[in-house]
Design a protein around this motif. Structure first.
Motif, PDB file in Angstrom:
ATOM      1  N   LEU A  16     -19.907  55.575  79.771  1.00 20.73           N
ATOM      2  CA  LEU A  16     -21.123  55.085  80.809  1.00 20.73           C
ATOM      3  C   LEU A  16     -20.801  53.667  81.151  1.00 20.73           C
ATOM      4  O   LEU A  16     -20.888  53.427  82.598  1.00 20.73           O
ATOM      5  N   PHE A  17     -20.578  52.838  80.238  1.00 27.07           N
ATOM      6  CA  PHE A  17     -20.466  51.377  80.498  1.00 27.07           C
ATOM      7  C   PHE A  17     -18.951  50.839  80.305  1.00 27.07           C
ATOM      8  O   PHE A  17     -18.566  49.580  80.709  1.00 27.07           O
ATOM      9  N   GLY A  18     -17.961  51.650  80.225  1.00 24.86           N
ATOM     10  CA  GLY A  18     -16.501  51.303  80.173  1.00 24.86           C
ATOM     11  C   GLY A  18     -16.105  50.416  79.220  1.00 24.86           C
ATOM     12  O   GLY A  18     -15.466  49.423  79.224  1.00 24.86           O
ATOM     13  N   THR A  19     -16.908  50.468  78.019  1.00 30.19           N
ATOM     14  CA  THR A  19     -16.647  49.304  77.016  1.00 30.19           C
ATOM     15  C   THR A  19     -15.600  50.057  75.780  1.00 30.19           C
ATOM     16  O   THR A  19     -15.723  49.670  74.591  1.00 30.19           O
ATOM     17  N   ALA A  20     -14.972  50.803  76.005  1.00 29.70           N
ATOM     18  CA  ALA A  20     -14.038  51.515  75.179  1.00 29.70           C
ATOM     19  C   ALA A  20     -13.317  50.404  74.326  1.00 29.70           C
ATOM     20  O   ALA A  20     -12.693  49.516  74.815  1.00 29.70           O
ATOM     21  N   PRO A  21     -13.080  50.564  72.970  1.00 34.82           N
ATOM     22  CA  PRO A  21     -13.481  51.505  71.926  1.00 34.82           C
ATOM     23  C   PRO A  21     -14.752  51.067  71.324  1.00 34.82           C
ATOM     24  O   PRO A  21     -15.146  51.704  70.192  1.00 34.82           O
ATOM     25  N   TRP A  22     -15.174  49.927  71.702  1.00 29.14           N
ATOM     26  CA  TRP A  22     -16.440  49.315  71.040  1.00 29.14           C
ATOM     27  C   TRP A  22     -17.636  50.017  70.761  1.00 29.14           C
ATOM     28  O   TRP A  22     -18.152  50.167  69.714  1.00 29.14           O
ATOM     29  N   GLY A  23     -18.102  50.856  71.872  1.00 29.97           N
ATOM     30  CA  GLY A  23     -19.295  51.559  71.744  1.00 29.97           C
ATOM     31  C   GLY A  23     -19.012  52.663  70.516  1.00 29.97           C
ATOM     32  O   GLY A  23     -19.885  53.032  69.762  1.00 29.97           O
ATOM     33  N   MET A  24     -17.784  53.434  70.701  1.00 27.93           N
ATOM     34  CA  MET A  24     -17.606  54.537  69.662  1.00 27.93           C
ATOM     35  C   MET A  24     -17.340  53.867  68.414  1.00 27.93           C
ATOM     36  O   MET A  24     -17.853  54.314  67.188  1.00 27.93           O
TER      37      MET A  24
END
Length: 127
Positions: free
Chosen positions: A87-95
């Motif tokens: 949704l926010f393009g913050t890979a991989p930090w959200g995961m």
């Protein structure tokens, strides 16, 4: 001479000498009491030798429940992390962050399900 032995037997033990018939009767009574106790012990051993399937089933149920609580926490954390990254393009930090939070939530759910977290601590001595 017989009177002397009788008085010696009474003086030594404090009880009169018993006849052979009386001694045989006491011995057979003792033997039957021992047989009765042995039979009771054998019955108790047979009952304890039978495995209690309800406790084994309850243990398996608790193990599966605890495992599913943990796996569910980790999977929910990973799924939410993947969704946040998409949704926010913050890979991989959200995961990474939500996977760690899911891991912690899984451990807390396991402790709660096993009853460790909700158990009251006994009062520490003193006034």
């Amino acid at each position: 001479m017989d009177d002397r032995n009788k008085t010696d037997g009474q003086a030594n033990s404090g009880k009169p000498d018993l006849s052979d018939a009386e001694l045989s009767g006491r011995l057979s009574g003792l033997g039957s009491a021992i047989d009765k106790v042995r039979a009771e012990r054998r019955a108790e051993e047979k009952q304890s030798a039978v495995p209690d399937r309800t406790s084994a089933t309850a243990g398996m149920t608790l193990a599966f429940r605890l495992g599913s609580e943990f796996v569910a926490g980790v999977l929910v954390g990973a799924g939410l992390g993947w969704g946040v990254d998409r949704l926010f393009g913050t890979a991989p930090w959200g995961m990474i962050i939500l996977l760690l939070l899911g891991f912690g939530a899984g451990i807390i759910n396991m402790m709660r399900a096993s009853g460790e977290l909700g158990r009251k601590k006994p009062p520490q001595g003193g006034a």
